[in-house]
Write a protein that holds these residues in place. Sequence first.
Motif: not given
Length: 237
Positions: A209, A212, A216
């Motif tokens: 990641f 986000l 989220t």
Amino acid sequence: MEEDVLKGKTLLVVDDEVDLRDIVASELEFMGAKVFQAENILSAQKILMSNKIDLIISDIRMPGGTGVDLLDVVKSKDVHVPPVILITGFADITNEDAFDKGAEALLNKPFKLDDLIKMAVRYTSPVEERFNHGTIETRKEIKPLNGEIKIGRGGVALKLDTHGTKYEIGEIVKFNFDYEDKSFAGEGICRWFKPTDQGAQKATMGVEFMHLTKETLDHFKEFFEDSKVIPYIPSLS
């Protein structure tokens, strides 16, 4: 990079090479961190027992136990589990295996100290800063197959139908999928990619990641805090 970017952070550097360990520790201290040093995993364990460490930077090949062994020890603790950066000068472990074990990153020697500092800053940052770098320009969107998803505290492993699309390690991808009762959307970096059929129409991918979406990120904070021993990018196997 500005001084004091690691101010207030406590780091542990584990390496049997004294000169390299001293160089890394000195640079981290210059950036404001408090740094402990250990020459093997036994010494590292003693430090971890009596100090709250925000990040571990460990070589893999050492007498008396490897950095991967130390990672296993860290994950088995019932207390704060710090992020771990593994360093190697050999083909000791694949990216997939390192991430599946729970490492935040695998850094190959020789490396630039500035790259290590950037990693240290990122992996000791609050969740809001770590996964909120703004929208990244992306070229490809991935959609995993239903039910073929595992999430770790910093990434996701998933199975997808490639439809013939080729993906490269280090490539930025965009994702949007449901996991349990939550939706995950954002951008990330492809850290490993493995075709699972001869025609490469289906594959598994590990995505770190990077960004986000706000929605989220809001529900991921709680997930992140509760995932103290969940691997960074878990394997699907």
